[in-house]
Enzyme design. Structure first.
Site, PDB file in Angstrom:
ATOM      1  N   ASP A 105      -1.525  -0.835   6.118  1.00  0.00           N
ATOM      2  CA  ASP A 105      -1.711  -0.349   7.483  1.00  0.00           C
ATOM      3  C   ASP A 105      -3.128   0.092   7.816  1.00  0.00           C
ATOM      4  O   ASP A 105      -3.451   0.273   8.988  1.00  0.00           O
ATOM      5  CB  ASP A 105      -0.757   0.824   7.763  1.00  0.00           C
ATOM      6  CG  ASP A 105      -1.226   2.117   7.103  1.00  0.00           C
ATOM      7  OD1 ASP A 105      -1.699   2.047   5.950  1.00  0.00           O
ATOM      8  OD2 ASP A 105      -1.131   3.173   7.735  1.00  0.00           O
ATOM      9  N   ASP A 128       0.874  -1.161   0.000  1.00  0.00           N
ATOM     10  CA  ASP A 128       0.000   0.000   0.000  1.00  0.00           C
ATOM     11  C   ASP A 128       0.919   1.221   0.000  1.00  0.00           C
ATOM     12  O   ASP A 128       2.103   1.114   0.338  1.00  0.00           O
ATOM     13  CB  ASP A 128      -0.895  -0.027   1.245  1.00  0.00           C
ATOM     14  CG  ASP A 128      -1.769   1.202   1.338  1.00  0.00           C
ATOM     15  OD1 ASP A 128      -2.395   1.566   0.329  1.00  0.00           O
ATOM     16  OD2 ASP A 128      -1.808   1.814   2.422  1.00  0.00           O
ATOM     17  N   ASP A 136      -7.069  -1.888   4.020  1.00  0.00           N
ATOM     18  CA  ASP A 136      -6.110  -2.930   3.643  1.00  0.00           C
ATOM     19  C   ASP A 136      -6.460  -4.288   4.248  1.00  0.00           C
ATOM     20  O   ASP A 136      -5.879  -5.295   3.857  1.00  0.00           O
ATOM     21  CB  ASP A 136      -4.697  -2.538   4.104  1.00  0.00           C
ATOM     22  CG  ASP A 136      -4.172  -1.309   3.385  1.00  0.00           C
ATOM     23  OD1 ASP A 136      -4.457  -1.177   2.181  1.00  0.00           O
ATOM     24  OD2 ASP A 136      -3.494  -0.483   4.022  1.00  0.00           O
TER      25      ASP A 136
END
Length: 631
Positions: free
Chosen positions: A504, A312, A508
């Site tokens: 995080d 990410d 996600d």
């Protein structure tokens, strides 16, 4: 350390075997050798029957083991009259449980330390007054003012009220140097206060505090069994066949059935049954010492085989704390009006940029107002109504659906834009800058050096912003404007597996769950991300991703080395015994040495203390190869 009596009670079969051995020794010294044979032989056959029952149960459940070798060796030694050898084999089998328990406790020392140090008591202060009331840590409420005395454990997450304090966070982060905090800084539960009493304002209950989250993760991790342990079990069939073949040929060629027993005495299962679990428990312990919680030994094996890593962007490759650098209003709206309304709407968003917008508005002295209604469209933006005014804040595509004239802002490297529409009209953009983590590029290079060659960025942010981060880090594959479902589909479609996903945020959580190994940046990330991940990094340091992979490599290597060490030594000794050079009794003693060698080798997976002090992936060397500590 447990006392000898407690150990004997804990392992009754070991105790019984030792008692039988002592009684047999007394009988032998008194000249009753026949009775010794009956005692040792009868007891050994009882143990063989117990082992046989357990083996049959395992076979019915589909688990193939190598207990058949031990059972055959016991029966063979009894039949040929090698009673001392039979009792030594029994001692080895019954003592194997004690050896495994000792090694496992040694390997999980750091994990168990977390559980035994859980804070139980808190000292609550009245806002006015110095008298502290002792309460259970579980009774602390958000907002309570707590006194933390010198060398005490912080009971819950909080914010420091005292002007300054020093805390030892080594059990949480692996960082051995005490951390100095200033008033207002966050303090994690489980940290140890320094030499002065301080006050802390609780920001979470005990259940939702960092330390209890770690304890829950450790409890889950310590109860797992690694696939490589099952791999060790799969060595059982060929090892059993080879052992029986060597013993059978030795008997056939020599014509002496004693030779069959002498060979099988050296073909025992302990190196396979004990060494691999000990190695994986040691690897998990080492990871915990480095601020990484691994939820199972099987995760370490998958990390060692990983070929692709997916990141990410916001909060993972970047610091996740963007600062507002500019407000660009579109006429007829003014900058303060745009910022105030955007911040008021962002109160209802879980996106990391929402806090930055609200902080910028407060710093500018603007008042935030409560919305009459508000709804967040995950990864797109927020729609809020303030009286007669409708405010939309979020991505350009989201704002364009409310204000078709919305135009993209001009961005430079590291910048990203938040767009605003007011009453169906484009109201401008707010520019934020989220810097790339200083060690992100070195981490990606370190992962490549460890065999994780392919790397991608999957993000919900705009393509231009994602491309800028990718260019800075040397990542060539970028997928932007992704919804959580898009990320899941993309990760499932990757051919180069296993796949590591590092993220995080709440958005996600789904993709962390479907990746072969999900790694959550848990220091600032969401509980949902941590719970769905296989690995949780407890500190805000992306280099621990490479550290976790390196520990996985080391652990698997040590586990397989231990398995092959036990097999090689056993086969070598069996070949020697096949020629009649190792009597059965001596062979049983030698096999104990083989078992001990395999276990001691497996304990190497715990690793040295040196890697606990390496807190980041160093910059690449002149040759461009990252210097990664792998223990």
């Amino acid at each position: 350390m447990p006392s000898v009596p407690s150990l004997l009670r804990r392992y009754p079969f070991v105790t019984a075997t030792l008692v039988v051995a002592v009684v047999g020794l007394v009988l032998w010294t008194s000249g009753a050798t026949t009775q010794v044979g009956w005692l040792f032989g009868g007891y050994a056959l009882v143990i063989a029957a117990v082992q046989l029952v357990g083996m049959v149960k395992d076979l019915r459940s589909g688990n193939w083991g190598i207990d058949i070798l031990a059972i055959t060796a016991i029966v063979a030694t009894v039949v040929v009259g090698e009673y001392v050898a039979s009792i030594l084999i029994v001692l080895m089998l019954t003592g194997g449980e004690a050896l495994e328990d000792f090694a496992a406790n040694r390997a999980t020392r750091e994990l168990n330390a977390l559980l035994t140090r859980a804070p139980q008591i808190a000292h609550r202060l009245a806002d006015a007054g110095d008298n502290a009331e002792d309460i259970a840590a579980t009774s602390v409420m958000i907002g309570d003012l707590l006194l933390v005395r010198p060398a005490e454990i912080v009971p819950v997450d909080g914010a420091l009220v005292s002007p300054e304090a020093s805390f030892d966070e080594s059990s949480l982060t692996g960082e051995s140097i005490p951390v100095t905090k200033q008033a207002g800084d966050a303090v994690m539960s489980g940290a140890i206060n320094g030499s002065a009493a301080v006050t802390v304002r609780a920001t979470a209950t005990a259940k939702n505090s960092q330390y209890q989250r770690i304890v829950a993760l450790v409890t889950e991790a310590s109860a797992s069994k690694a696939p490589v342990v099952r791999l060790a079990d799969r060595y059982a069939v060929p090892f059993t066949i080879v052992s029986l073949l060597i013993a059978g040929v030795a008997w056939l060629v020599s014509g002496n059935p004693v030779r069959f027993a002498e060979v099988l005495v050296l073909a025992t299962p302990c190196p396979l049954l004990i060494a691999a679990p000990v190695a994986f428990l040691g690897g998990m312990s080492r990871a915990a010492r480095n601020g990484v919680i691994v939820k199972g030994g099987g995760v370490l094996e998958t990390l060692a085989r990983a070929r692709t890593v997916v990141f990410d962007k916001t909060g993972t490759l970047t610091t996740g704390t963007p600062a507002i650098s500019a407000v660009n209003p579109a006429p007829p709206f003014g900058a303060d009006e745009v910022l105030a309304l955007a911040a008021s709407a962002e109160q209802y968003s879980s996106h990391v940029l929402a806090a930055s917008v609200m902080r910028a508005a407060r710093d500018a002295g603007l008042n935030l107002v409560a919305a009459d209604s508000a709804s967040e469209v995950a990864t797109f933006g927020v729609l809020a109504r303030f009286g007669t005014r409708e405010v939309a804040v979020g991505k350009l595509s989201f704002i364009a659906s409310h204000a078709p004239e919305a135009a993209a802002a001009e961005l430079v490297g590291g910048e990203l834009a938040i767009y605003i529409a007011i009453d169906g009209r484009f109201a401008g953009s707010i520019i934020a800058r989220d810097s790339v983590r200083s060690n992100a590029k070195a981490t990606i290079a370190a992962l490549a050096a460890l065999g994780v060659k392919r790397n991608l960025i999957l993000t919900g942010d705009a393509q231009t912003t994602a491309d800028q981060v990718a260019d800075a880090l040397g990542v060539t594959e970028v997928h932007a404007d992704c919804l959580p479902g898009d990320k899941v589909d993309l990760v499932r479609g990757i051919a180069e597996r296993p796949v590591i996903m590092v993220g995080d945020g709440v958005n996600d959580a789904p993709v962390l769950a479907v990746a072969d190994v999900g790694i959550a940046m848990g220091a600032k990330g969401s509980t949902a991300a941590s719970e769905s991940a296989d690995v949780v990094i407890l500190v805000d340091d992306i280099s621990r991703t490479a550290r976790a992979v390196a520990i996985g490599h080391d652990t698997v290597r040590v586990a397989l080395q231990s398995i092959w060490l036990g097999i090689a030594l056993s086969v070598g000794l069996m070949l020697v015994a096949a020629f009649g050079f190792i009597p059965a009794t001596a062979g049983a003693l030698l096999q104990e040495v083989v078992d001990l060698a395999a276990i001691l080798n497996a304990l190497r997976a715990i690793g040295g203390r040196r890697d606990a002090h390496v807190q980041r992936v160093p910059a690449p060397t002149r040759a461009g190869t990252p210097d990664v500590a792998v223990g």
